[in-house]
Design an enzyme around this catalytic site. Structure first.
Site, mmCIF file in Angstrom:
data_model
loop_
_atom_site.group_PDB
_atom_site.id
_atom_site.type_symbol
_atom_site.label_atom_id
_atom_site.label_comp_id
_atom_site.label_asym_id
_atom_site.label_seq_id
_atom_site.Cartn_x
_atom_site.Cartn_y
_atom_site.Cartn_z
ATOM 1 N N ARG A 3 4.392 -32.895 -23.924
ATOM 2 C CA ARG A 3 4.221 -34.534 -24.174
ATOM 3 C C ARG A 3 5.374 -35.333 -23.737
ATOM 4 O O ARG A 3 6.076 -36.042 -24.009
ATOM 5 C CB ARG A 3 3.331 -34.570 -26.061
ATOM 6 C CG ARG A 3 2.466 -34.868 -26.090
ATOM 7 C CD ARG A 3 2.691 -34.685 -27.988
ATOM 8 N NE ARG A 3 2.192 -35.398 -28.031
ATOM 9 C CZ ARG A 3 0.773 -35.140 -28.930
ATOM 10 N NH1 ARG A 3 -0.312 -34.672 -28.599
ATOM 11 N NH2 ARG A 3 -0.233 -36.263 -29.686
ATOM 12 N N LYS A 26 -8.713 -38.274 -27.017
ATOM 13 C CA LYS A 26 -8.567 -36.781 -26.145
ATOM 14 C C LYS A 26 -9.550 -35.929 -26.462
ATOM 15 O O LYS A 26 -10.447 -35.145 -26.303
ATOM 16 C CB LYS A 26 -7.297 -36.818 -26.436
ATOM 17 C CG LYS A 26 -6.645 -37.680 -25.567
ATOM 18 C CD LYS A 26 -4.453 -37.209 -25.687
ATOM 19 C CE LYS A 26 -4.469 -36.630 -27.038
ATOM 20 N NZ LYS A 26 -3.922 -38.053 -27.901
ATOM 21 N N ARG A 58 -6.557 -36.186 -41.591
ATOM 22 C CA ARG A 58 -5.615 -35.287 -41.441
ATOM 23 C C ARG A 58 -4.347 -36.345 -42.905
ATOM 24 O O ARG A 58 -3.898 -36.848 -42.120
ATOM 25 C CB ARG A 58 -5.360 -35.925 -39.874
ATOM 26 C CG ARG A 58 -5.622 -34.349 -39.268
ATOM 27 C CD ARG A 58 -5.385 -34.433 -38.003
ATOM 28 N NE ARG A 58 -4.843 -35.643 -37.146
ATOM 29 C CZ ARG A 58 -4.287 -35.458 -35.638
ATOM 30 N NH1 ARG A 58 -5.655 -34.811 -34.860
ATOM 31 N NH2 ARG A 58 -3.344 -35.696 -35.482
ATOM 32 N N ARG A 81 -11.039 -41.848 -39.288
ATOM 33 C CA ARG A 81 -11.142 -40.614 -38.521
ATOM 34 C C ARG A 81 -11.870 -39.760 -39.717
ATOM 35 O O ARG A 81 -10.933 -39.406 -40.094
ATOM 36 C CB ARG A 81 -10.131 -39.968 -37.666
ATOM 37 C CG ARG A 81 -10.512 -38.600 -37.048
ATOM 38 C CD ARG A 81 -9.425 -38.577 -36.044
ATOM 39 N NE ARG A 81 -8.537 -38.456 -36.314
ATOM 40 C CZ ARG A 81 -7.514 -38.454 -34.870
ATOM 41 N NH1 ARG A 81 -7.697 -37.704 -34.477
ATOM 42 N NH2 ARG A 81 -6.267 -38.416 -35.271
ATOM 43 N N ARG A 128 4.455 -41.998 -34.752
ATOM 44 C CA ARG A 128 3.357 -41.455 -33.716
ATOM 45 C C ARG A 128 3.143 -41.995 -31.709
ATOM 46 O O ARG A 128 3.730 -41.036 -31.304
ATOM 47 C CB ARG A 128 2.157 -41.016 -34.049
ATOM 48 C CG ARG A 128 2.016 -39.634 -35.049
ATOM 49 C CD ARG A 128 0.608 -39.798 -35.954
ATOM 50 N NE ARG A 128 -0.514 -39.401 -35.283
ATOM 51 C CZ ARG A 128 -1.041 -39.637 -35.391
ATOM 52 N NH1 ARG A 128 -1.650 -39.939 -36.655
ATOM 53 N NH2 ARG A 128 -2.428 -38.987 -34.875
HETATM 54 P P1 AP5 Z 1 -10.183 -38.432 -30.765
HETATM 55 O O1 AP5 Z 1 -10.592 -37.976 -30.299
HETATM 56 O O2 AP5 Z 1 -9.485 -37.893 -32.593
HETATM 57 O O3 AP5 Z 1 -8.829 -39.340 -30.714
HETATM 58 P P2 AP5 Z 1 -7.050 -37.833 -29.791
HETATM 59 O O4 AP5 Z 1 -7.079 -38.451 -28.768
HETATM 60 O O5 AP5 Z 1 -7.604 -36.591 -29.473
HETATM 61 O O6 AP5 Z 1 -6.045 -38.348 -31.261
HETATM 62 P P3 AP5 Z 1 -5.528 -37.886 -32.112
HETATM 63 O O7 AP5 Z 1 -4.734 -38.210 -33.213
HETATM 64 O O8 AP5 Z 1 -5.053 -36.064 -32.059
HETATM 65 O O9 AP5 Z 1 -3.787 -37.128 -30.916
HETATM 66 P P4 AP5 Z 1 -2.647 -37.104 -31.581
HETATM 67 O O10 AP5 Z 1 -2.079 -36.499 -29.269
HETATM 68 O O11 AP5 Z 1 -2.043 -37.719 -32.032
HETATM 69 O O12 AP5 Z 1 -3.310 -35.880 -32.028
HETATM 70 P P5 AP5 Z 1 -2.638 -34.653 -31.717
HETATM 71 O O13 AP5 Z 1 -3.507 -33.451 -32.986
HETATM 72 O O14 AP5 Z 1 -2.443 -33.850 -30.271
HETATM 73 O O15 AP5 Z 1 -10.151 -39.477 -31.492
HETATM 74 C C1 AP5 Z 1 -9.950 -40.831 -33.049
HETATM 75 C C2 AP5 Z 1 -10.928 -41.259 -33.796
HETATM 76 O O16 AP5 Z 1 -11.838 -42.493 -32.555
HETATM 77 C C3 AP5 Z 1 -12.494 -40.770 -33.577
HETATM 78 O O17 AP5 Z 1 -12.965 -41.173 -35.233
HETATM 79 C C4 AP5 Z 1 -13.201 -40.578 -32.615
HETATM 80 O O18 AP5 Z 1 -14.575 -40.335 -33.428
HETATM 81 C C5 AP5 Z 1 -13.252 -42.243 -32.461
HETATM 82 N N1 AP5 Z 1 -13.564 -42.377 -30.757
HETATM 83 C C6 AP5 Z 1 -13.005 -40.773 -29.987
HETATM 84 N N2 AP5 Z 1 -13.645 -42.104 -29.075
HETATM 85 C C7 AP5 Z 1 -13.898 -43.622 -29.734
HETATM 86 C C8 AP5 Z 1 -14.315 -44.321 -28.690
HETATM 87 N N3 AP5 Z 1 -14.873 -44.287 -27.462
HETATM 88 N N4 AP5 Z 1 -15.201 -45.683 -28.381
HETATM 89 C C9 AP5 Z 1 -14.729 -45.534 -30.520
HETATM 90 N N5 AP5 Z 1 -14.350 -44.577 -31.121
HETATM 91 C C10 AP5 Z 1 -14.079 -44.178 -30.799
HETATM 92 O O19 AP5 Z 1 -0.336 -34.260 -32.430
HETATM 93 C C11 AP5 Z 1 -0.468 -34.007 -33.733
HETATM 94 C C12 AP5 Z 1 0.981 -33.943 -33.837
HETATM 95 O O20 AP5 Z 1 0.995 -32.268 -33.534
HETATM 96 C C13 AP5 Z 1 1.980 -35.009 -33.095
HETATM 97 O O21 AP5 Z 1 1.777 -35.835 -33.793
HETATM 98 C C14 AP5 Z 1 2.909 -33.609 -33.418
HETATM 99 O O22 AP5 Z 1 3.743 -34.208 -34.183
HETATM 100 C C15 AP5 Z 1 2.441 -32.457 -32.952
HETATM 101 N N6 AP5 Z 1 2.663 -31.639 -31.755
HETATM 102 C C16 AP5 Z 1 0.430 -32.026 -31.217
HETATM 103 N N7 AP5 Z 1 1.527 -31.418 -29.615
HETATM 104 C C17 AP5 Z 1 2.920 -31.381 -28.891
HETATM 105 C C18 AP5 Z 1 3.188 -30.844 -28.257
HETATM 106 N N8 AP5 Z 1 2.611 -31.088 -27.439
HETATM 107 N N9 AP5 Z 1 4.646 -31.599 -28.173
HETATM 108 C C19 AP5 Z 1 5.127 -31.124 -29.465
HETATM 109 N N10 AP5 Z 1 4.075 -31.326 -30.743
HETATM 110 C C20 AP5 Z 1 2.985 -31.395 -30.532
#
Ligand code: AP5
Length: 219
Positions: A88, A13, A161, A127, A172
């Site tokens: 979410r 994402k 992270r 990552r 997660r």
């Molecule tokens: P990346 O693009 O970083 O993936 P992502 O989907 O953004 O993953 P996240 O881990 O950031 O998602 P998340 O939803 O757990 O985290 P968030 O910060 O929102 O890609 C991942 C890796 O793969 C990278 O190394 C990239 O280079 C590689 N890659 C990407 N695409 C690829 C492809 N096509 N092929 C090969 N490699 C690829 O949330 C973190 C925490 O915050 C949550 O756990 C929760 O505690 C809290 N939180 C956030 N939002 C909310 C909410 N709305 N409600 C409640 N809690 C929340």
């Protein structure tokens, strides 16, 4: 045009959101990034958020809806918003619908990024992120250049992270399947859901998303 990127942790994402910002001048609203910023504030709220995030649980709806409300009220997105990691829960989805209708806007596309769980583990554990500009790298699929400099800003410090470990990833993923995956049906019945193959190469995934954004808004 406003869109939601929906998918489990590591689906890509953030990677795709950054490409859309670069190519289309859209504004990325990542609740994960906002919460990571809040946790460094040193406030009681920041400390609570850090604890919840590191364990892999969801932060309360009140906190994240409040963060999004604040950003929408500041109204800085002429090119449209990319909601990355929000909503979410069903409650967050309802709140987003209301907040957008208050400013005369809507969500046009909800892009579900589909990736197998085994791949997610490999992605998240490999990552790293540029500490200066947030560009995302991967040890295998998108390594940091040999000169150790970020391709976007030239920064030389990269971070991993605290929640990118096996135990927290398990929590997660559970949170995703229990609390977030019902949004797939929610947006399907609103005729907004589009699916992309998140296992494809990064550029190919971008191409699939562009196909939806440049196509008709109602399917
Ligand atoms: P990346 O693009 O970083 O993936 P992502 O989907 O953004 O993953 P996240 O881990 O950031 O998602 P998340 O939803 O757990 O985290 P968030 O910060 O929102 O890609 C991942 C890796 O793969 C990278 O190394 C990239 O280079 C590689 N890659 C990407 N695409 C690829 C492809 N096509 N092929 C090969 N490699 C690829 O949330 C973190 C925490 O915050 C949550 O756990 C929760 O505690 C809290 N939180 C956030 N939002 C909310 C909410 N709305 N409600 C409640 N809690 C929340």
């Amino acid at each position: 045009m406003n869109i939601i990127l929906l998918g489990p942790p590591g689906a890509g994402k953030g990677t795709q959101a950054r490409i859309l910002v670069e190519q289309r001048g859209m504004v990325q609203l990542s609740t994960g990034d906002m919460l990571r910023e809040a946790r460094t504030s040193g406030t009681e709220m920041g400390k609570r958020v850090a604890e919840v995030m590191d364990k892999g649980h969801l932060v309360t709806d009140e906190i994240v809806i409040g963060l999004i409300r604040e950003r929408l009220e500041s109204g800085d997105a002429t090119g449209g918003y990319i909601f990355d990691g929000f909503p979410r829960t069903l409650r967050q989805a309802d709140a987003l619908g209301k907040l957008l209708s208050e400013i005369g806007q809507d969500i046009e596309h909800v892009i579900e990024m589909q990736v197998d769980d085994e791949v997610l583990v490999a992605r998240v554990s490999g990552r790293s992120t540029c500490a200066s500009c947030g560009e995302v790298y991967h040890d295998v699929t998108k390594p940091i250049p040999a000169d150790g400099k970020c391709t976007v800003c030239g920064g030389t410090t990269f971070t991993r992270r605290a929640d990118d470990n096996a135990e927290s990833l398990k929590t997660r993923l559970m949170a995703y399947y229990k609390q977030t995956s019902p949004l797939v049906g929610y947006y399907y019945y609103a005729h907004k859901l589009r699916m992309v193959d998140g296992l494809a190469e990064i550029s190919e995934v971008s191409g699939q998303i562009a196909g939806f954004l440049d196509g008709p808004t109602k399917l």
